[in-house]
Design a protein around this motif. Structure first.
Motif, mmCIF file in Angstrom:
data_model
loop_
_atom_site.group_PDB
_atom_site.id
_atom_site.type_symbol
_atom_site.label_atom_id
_atom_site.label_comp_id
_atom_site.label_asym_id
_atom_site.label_seq_id
_atom_site.Cartn_x
_atom_site.Cartn_y
_atom_site.Cartn_z
ATOM 1 N N ARG A 13 5.840 -2.757 -4.804
ATOM 2 C CA ARG A 13 4.454 -2.573 -5.266
ATOM 3 C C ARG A 13 4.204 -3.277 -6.596
ATOM 4 O O ARG A 13 3.121 -3.188 -7.154
ATOM 5 C CB ARG A 13 4.163 -1.082 -5.392
ATOM 6 N N GLU A 29 -2.789 -3.011 -0.750
ATOM 7 C CA GLU A 29 -1.473 -2.999 -1.388
ATOM 8 C C GLU A 29 -1.187 -4.301 -2.145
ATOM 9 O O GLU A 29 -0.300 -4.355 -2.991
ATOM 10 C CB GLU A 29 -0.363 -2.696 -0.363
ATOM 11 N N THR A 37 4.141 -7.644 0.413
ATOM 12 C CA THR A 37 4.441 -7.597 -1.021
ATOM 13 C C THR A 37 5.947 -7.555 -1.302
ATOM 14 O O THR A 37 6.384 -7.953 -2.377
ATOM 15 C CB THR A 37 3.774 -6.366 -1.657
#
Ligand code: BT5
Length: 264
Positions: free
Chosen positions: A237, A87, A200
């Motif tokens: 993301r 990710e 993230t």
């Protein structure tokens, strides 16, 4: 036939001056640090930094070019191999932009961040990032170009579409490129460690504090066409979030953005 560039070896290799004890592969002259790293990926190690004092044919996204006149820009590529957290890969460009912003701040220049991964000072671009991924080999080459001692007349003669600036222009003095590079590598190492540890969404939250597009109406150009709407930040993301004219929430992985004034 093997071209000269492909056969090239670094002019100097300095152990431990890359990221996390990686090597610094220093070239006096190279066409593109990203191209070299991608081509020599098997002999590169995780954390190696390919640095060209003079980069002659630097590339941007979508086959655009990156200008680095003589030895006045900082041009380097970081080799990342076998990243365990998938990710993280799509957000690496943003992580690098945050690191560049940190480095500018250390040098008393206050930058902001423009999605996908430009660093701006007011309305001018001071740094660009090109993250190239080879998913089959689990490799990312993170290319970073910073306008350190680039002059106004360099930009004018290049006829850049978007206006550009440099540390020299904003800081009113020349900077030692080698110490800017050292600072950037340590900032990038810190930001990379932070995304591994904090995830993230922490990158997206930090980005929001310095977001050049915050509160703007935008036009986004991508391979699927042009969309207008209200910019609502980054998601965890690294995608751009946009509220379009029909009130739909839309998400984009890639594109070029302009601020616009929307008719009400
Ligand atoms: C980028 O692409 O901004 C990514 C630039 C990455 C450059 C680094 S240098 C080290 C490594 N090795 C490489 O070969 N590349 C990487 P993009 O968002 O597509 O922006 C490209 C556009 O920025 C160009 O079309 C110009 O309009 C503009 N531009 C070119 N050179 C510039 C400069 N020095 N300063 C500001 N804008 C520039």
């Amino acid at each position: 036939m093997v071209s000269k560039e492909r056969a090239d070896t670094p002019d100097r290799i300095i152990e431990g001056e890359g990221l996390w004890e990686g090597r610094l592969l220093k070239f006096n002259r190279l066409k593109s640090t990203n191209a070299w790293a991608m081509h020599h990926i098997d002999s590169c190690r995780h954390g190696d930094v390919v640095w060209a004092i003079r980069q002659t044919t630097g590339r941007g996204r979508l086959s655009r070019s990156w200008l680095a006149p003589d030895d006045r820009g900082l041009t380097l590529s970081v080799v990342l191999k076998d990243l365990e957290q998938d990710e993280i890969v799509p957000i690496l460009g943003q992580v690098a932009a945050l690191a560049v912003r940190d480095t500018l701040k250390t040098h008393s220049i206050h930058g902001s961040l423009k999605w996908p991964n430009d660093v701006m000072v007011h309305d001018k671009k001071i740094a660009g990032i090109l993250a190239e991924v080879d998913s089959d080999r689990n490799v990312v080459i993170l290319g970073i170009g910073v306008n350190v001692n680039v002059r106004d007349d360099d930009m004018e003669s290049a006829h850049l579409v978007q206006s550009a600036t440099s540390m020299l222009i904003k800081g009113g003095r020349t900077f030692d490129i080698e110490s800017v590079r050292e600072c950037l590598i340590s900032d990038l190492e810190r930001r990379m460690n932070s995304v591994t540890l904090n995830g993230t969404s922490h990158v997206a939250d930090t980005w929001a504090r310095y977001d050049w597009l915050a509160g703007s109406s935008i036009e986004l150009h991508s391979s699927n066409g042009t969309v207008r709407g209200r910019y609502t930040g980054l998601d965890e993301r690294g995608r751009l979030r946009l509220l379009d004219g029909q009130g739909r929430k839309r998400f984009f992985w890639a594109g070029d953005v302009e601020k616009i004034v929307l008719d009400q």
